[in-house]
Design an enzyme around this catalytic site. Structure first.
Site, PDB file in Angstrom:
ATOM      1  CG  LEU A  68      -1.589  -1.099   1.145  1.00  0.00           C
ATOM      2  CD1 LEU A  68      -2.786  -1.050   2.496  1.00  0.00           C
ATOM      3  CD2 LEU A  68      -3.058  -1.649  -0.221  1.00  0.00           C
ATOM      4  CG  ASN A  99       8.217  -3.450   0.739  1.00  0.00           C
ATOM      5  OD1 ASN A  99       7.207  -3.553   1.329  1.00  0.00           O
ATOM      6  ND2 ASN A  99       8.194  -3.076  -0.475  1.00  0.00           N
ATOM      7  CG  ASP A 310       4.182  -9.439  -5.064  1.00  0.00           C
ATOM      8  OD1 ASP A 310       4.462  -8.010  -3.956  1.00  0.00           O
ATOM      9  OD2 ASP A 310       4.946 -10.075  -5.569  1.00  0.00           O
ATOM     10  CG  PHE A 328      11.565  -6.558  -9.865  1.00  0.00           C
ATOM     11  CD1 PHE A 328      12.344  -6.841 -10.985  1.00  0.00           C
ATOM     12  CD2 PHE A 328      13.302  -5.747  -9.303  1.00  0.00           C
ATOM     13  CE1 PHE A 328      13.083  -7.500 -11.182  1.00  0.00           C
ATOM     14  CE2 PHE A 328      13.999  -5.435  -9.483  1.00  0.00           C
ATOM     15  CZ  PHE A 328      14.117  -6.826 -10.676  1.00  0.00           C
ATOM     16  N   GLY A 329       7.378  -4.587 -10.625  1.00  0.00           N
ATOM     17  CA  GLY A 329       6.109  -5.070  -9.637  1.00  0.00           C
ATOM     18  C   GLY A 329       5.111  -4.177 -11.099  1.00  0.00           C
TER      19      GLY A 329
HETATM   20 ZN    ZN Z   1       8.568  -9.940  -2.662  1.00  0.00          ZN
END
Ligand code: ZN
Length: 439
Positions: A68, A99, A310, A328-329
């Site tokens: 979030l 994180n 994720d 990344f993501g």
């Molecule tokens: Zn991860």
């Protein structure tokens, strides 16, 4: 609107109770108050009616793994925007990874998440606390303090726990709180500079590869540590055939392990990276058809317990750069169901199994305090998702409620769409075509 709402004539699927039948569901004062099969009518007369004919009615989805971004990266996402995206995706509970900036490694940080979610959250937010202080992998965070403040798990997600000794300690301590350690499995010595799955395509594109072994080495290590300590290990975003095999064998041995897979690892291959679309850059990377086959097999034989998104939102500017420099993501909350339904339509996964992996199975991992989640049992919080399994729609990132428009599915057609989401008895999302009438 009245206090009570009747969801009428839908196909009710609740794996927690073994229910799959046409019927109606009555919600009163934020709770499930009655479930009737066929044409049965509720015991009380006064309610609004939501016509669910032709639609699936199931417990609200639970996402054990999302980002979030608040506090610290509010330009990427906030608790308000992320939970709004969750509601559109049919999720009534989301567990947020620590994180953030600063990371969720102490009680004050967890209190912030809880109070912000209570104020601005459209759905339930359950925080995950760090394993290590500052997610640096050096020393353990105050796990006892975090457990008392209400975290549902521990994780340094985004980073692995490089030290075997620290991971051993984490699993040891977490046992005392009966909370899982969520494991981001990555051997960094093998992934340094890696951009995508290692193989023929990475060579052809000239991008540094991330081998399957980088994940599997850590999965193997941490299964051994789970066996040693008796702690509860949950493997995040499993992406390779080898990991599935390792987890399957560990479960056969009675090791306390659960595992998740994401919609993108189940439906997209490394070929999405051809053309250098930075929106297809994700960690662990998109793999091969052979891996997907093993992941689906893992879901079907319960080696893999749940599906988690994720959801990792980024700004357009973040992703509008050279492939090597992009973060990344994938922003996944709003496309999860549509993507996953392709497996159902393709005959690879049963509809009831899919719903179980999004509802009662994650509820089981979240621990006993929240045991009433993921069910339509009488008295449970009225968290309900209503979806059309056959509706075709085109993914338009601009229409996302999430601030993260970073999806490799832009412009693609998906079949299956969330039509309404009810959280604690309140309609927090509804498609324009859904009408609620007074009885
Ligand atoms: Zn991860």
């Amino acid at each position: 609107m009245k206090e009570s709402i009747l969801i009428q004539g839908g196909q009710i699927i609740d794996p927690s109770q073994g229910i799959d039948a046409i019927g109606s569901l009555l919600i009163s004062e934020g709770k499930i108050s009655w479930l009737g099969k066929g044409e049965e009518t509720p015991p009380q007369p006064d309610y609004d009616i939501l016509n669910a004919k032709g639609l699936i009615v199931c417990p609200g989805f639970i996402d054990l793994h999302c980002h979030l971004r608040q506090p610290g990266d509010e330009e990427k996402e906030t608790i308000a925007s992320g939970t709004s995206a969750a509601a559109r995706g049919g999720f009534t509970t989301v567990c947020c990874m620590p994180n953030t900036n600063p990371p969720l490694d102490n009680q004050t940080a967890i209190e912030f998440i809880k109070s912000r979610s209570a104020l601005e959250g459209m759905v339930r937010v359950l925080p995950i606390g760090c394993i290590s202080k500052g997610r640096k992998g050096g020393e353990l965070a105050e796990m006892g303090e975090l457990a008392l403040s209400g975290v549902i798990a521990f994780s340094d997600d985004g980073e692995p726990v490089p030290s075997s000794h620290l991971m051993r300690q984490a699993l040891d301590y977490s046992r005392a709180f009966d909370l899982p350690v969520i494991d981001h499995c990555e051997e960094k010595a093998l992934t340094e500079g890696g951009q995508m799955n290692e193989g023929v395509i990475s060579t052809r594109l000239g991008l540094r590869g991330i081998p399957s072994a980088a994940e599997e080495i850590m999965v193997a290590r941490d299964l051994a540590l789970a066996e040693l300590t008796g702690g509860r290990l949950h493997i995040a975003h499993v992406s390779t055939e080898g990991s599935v095999d390792l987890i399957r064998r560990a479960k056969e041995k009675g090791i306390k392990v659960t595992a998740e897979v994401t919609p993108h690892h189940l439906t997209l291959t490394e070929e999405k990276v051809i053309g250098y679309d930075t929106n297809a850059k994700v960690n662990p990377p998109l793999r091969t058809k052979k891996d997907i086959k093993a992941l689906i097999q893992g879901l079907n034989d319960n080696t893999i317990d749940i599906i988690a998104t994720d959801h990792a939102p980024h700004t357009e500017a973040d992703k509008l750069c050279e492939f090597d420099l992009a973060p990344f993501g994938i922003s996944g909350l709003e496309t999860a169901l549509g993507s996953l339904m392709s497996l159902v339509h393709g005959g690879e996964l049963g509809l009831v199994t899919l719903i179980a992996k999004l509802t009662n199975e994650p509820a089981r991992i979240i621990s006993n305090k929240y045991a009433k989640l993921g069910t339509l049992a009488t008295g449970a919080p009225a968290d309900v998702t209503i979806f059309d399994p056959a509706l075709e729609w085109v993914v338009e990132p601009k229409a996302f409620a999430s601030k993260g428009k970073n999806t490799p599915l832009a412009g693609e057609e998906l079949k299956g769409r969330v039509m309404a989401t009810i959280y604690q008895g309140k309609l927090v999302y509804k498609d324009d075509s859904i009408k609620v009438k007074e009885s």
